[in-house]
Design a protein around this motif. Sequence first.
Motif, short mmCIF file in Angstrom:
data_model
loop_
_atom_site.label_atom_id
_atom_site.label_comp_id
_atom_site.label_asym_id
_atom_site.label_seq_id
_atom_site.Cartn_x
_atom_site.Cartn_y
_atom_site.Cartn_z
N GLU A 300 -5.29 0.91 -3.06
CA GLU A 300 -3.88 1.25 -3.11
C GLU A 300 -3.22 1.09 -1.75
N GLU A 301 -2.12 0.34 -1.74
CA GLU A 301 -1.34 0.26 -0.51
C GLU A 301 -0.59 1.57 -0.31
N GLY A 303 1.74 4.09 -0.50
CA GLY A 303 2.98 4.58 -1.06
C GLY A 303 3.76 3.66 -1.98
N ASN A 304 3.42 2.36 -2.05
CA ASN A 304 4.27 1.48 -2.85
C ASN A 304 3.65 1.06 -4.19
N ASP A 306 1.36 -1.02 -4.86
CA ASP A 306 0.73 -2.34 -4.89
C ASP A 306 -0.75 -2.22 -4.57
#
Length: 569
Positions: A300-301, A303-304, A306
């Motif tokens: 997981e990136e 907070g966004n 993606d």
Amino acid sequence: EKFGTVSIPYTRNNDDITIHHAWTLQMNEDKINLDDSSITKDLVPPEAVEAGMFVDARLQQFTMPEMSERCVIDYEYSSRARDHLLRGDFWNQIYFQAEVPIKNYRLIVKIPSKKRLHYAIHGPNIEPSIVETKHSRTYTFESADIPALYKEPLMPAIKDVAYSISLSSLDSWDRLIKWYLTLIREQDQATPEIEEKTKMLVSGAFTQEEKIKRLYQFVAANIRYVAIELGIWAIKPHTASRILEEGYGDCKDKSTLLRTMLAVAGIKSYPVLISAGESRRIVREIPSLSYFNHMILAVEEDGNGDLIWLDPTAETCAYGDLPSGDQDRWTLVLGLSANNSSQDRESYRFLKSPAATADRNLKRIKTEIRVAGDLSIKVSQEITLTGDFNTRVRNRLKHSDHQVFLREFINFNDRAELIRFDTSNLSEVSPQFKIWLEWNCADYVFAIGRQFVLNFPFVDLPYAELVGNDQRVNPVLLGEAATFEEDISLSLAHQFQIESFPDDLQIRNQIGALNVSVSKQRRSASIKRTIQFDNSMIPANQFSKMIAILKAASGKENTRALLSKNMGK
């Protein structure tokens, strides 16, 4: 013998194989039976040997007896599994098309009466006959006159084009995913040693991306890839603590260690099941692990929402890149909830892995050529590689002599004298890799009548094996979208002048482009050639457009210069 060699796959210590008959019917109607003593058992599959894998997969193999032109071969065998990975259930994917026509094919699946068989067929429209008894249900799939597979260069994997039957006793993915996640969760416990190593590696990293990058590079470069797939360990990873302590593991092991270290750093990641190296078909309606042969990780990136896709088995793949064999595949991401998933179901999603665009897979060669009066040349070259070119060249240079590499990678002239060979730092896996070359070659320029021919030292034309064919049955599997750039500058000794040089050329169509731009003076010139293919797979009905680009790029008028001597020289 090529067509009469039969290989029967099975799992050692679990599957019982019975060969019911195997015979050859010759043109004079003589029937020649197979001698049982000619059956070879317990063979390790060649692909496992080549990859250095320790596996329970085995083959029984035999060659049909006394084959001759227009003979008929016929064999029948059964496989009985004593147990299955998920007790009480099973799955399989069976292929029934080969390089030769098949007159008749029959598959019989017998299961307990309390079970239902879920199946999907790719190929002919087959509906099985079903016979039920008090204790069993038997499904018989039959097909006749199956055409031969048409083999072509750069075609998709056989398992993506051949007729197949997907089988499963499971009616949904939920039970399969729940069971498999249980296997994985048992192995990802962080120990004090893992916590200490993780904290040391991320010390001084102020962004989440930098932490992910450091942990990925550690596992990719420092944990050796060793595939030991025996028994349950064919699908179950070892513990993260054992992998770190012993310093080796397979794809599941390396992904598990990286996932555990990321969790220590407060970063969420998900195991990803994928079929690497092949664009293998996945039938999402039929739950099965048969579709997958590899595990990678999705992170997981910050907070966004993606995902960053990582393959920790690829020791020479830069962070941010993904090996071409992992790209544009249907994957099963475990533990990632769909937007509409309920809380009482195991979470998973089918997602396509990302595919790099053509500008991310770049091979650029800048070449300076100086032609001397004695017809020799002096050449200096700078090669820049990104994406999959970067990954593969780093791997080749780590495991082969650079002279062998040069002859295979850039078509290095056999008569050339290598003066300089330098590269970027091999141990620092960055997104770009460079090679610097200097070489001389005597009598490189040759005379034809009153003219002199200089063939440009281009790297081999990409996908040159396709030139010469105008028709195509299968799609063309390139592996990745890619850009090939060659920038050549030419200077001549005062004895020579340029008489003929390539012209500007532009081709753009649905699958890619060719661009040749030229600048020419009397004794100097430059040519820049760019070939670009925008997708990793070219449909058969667009093959002619690909060939148009390759033929234009390989024409003599675009790959050489004609020189003449100055009068009085």
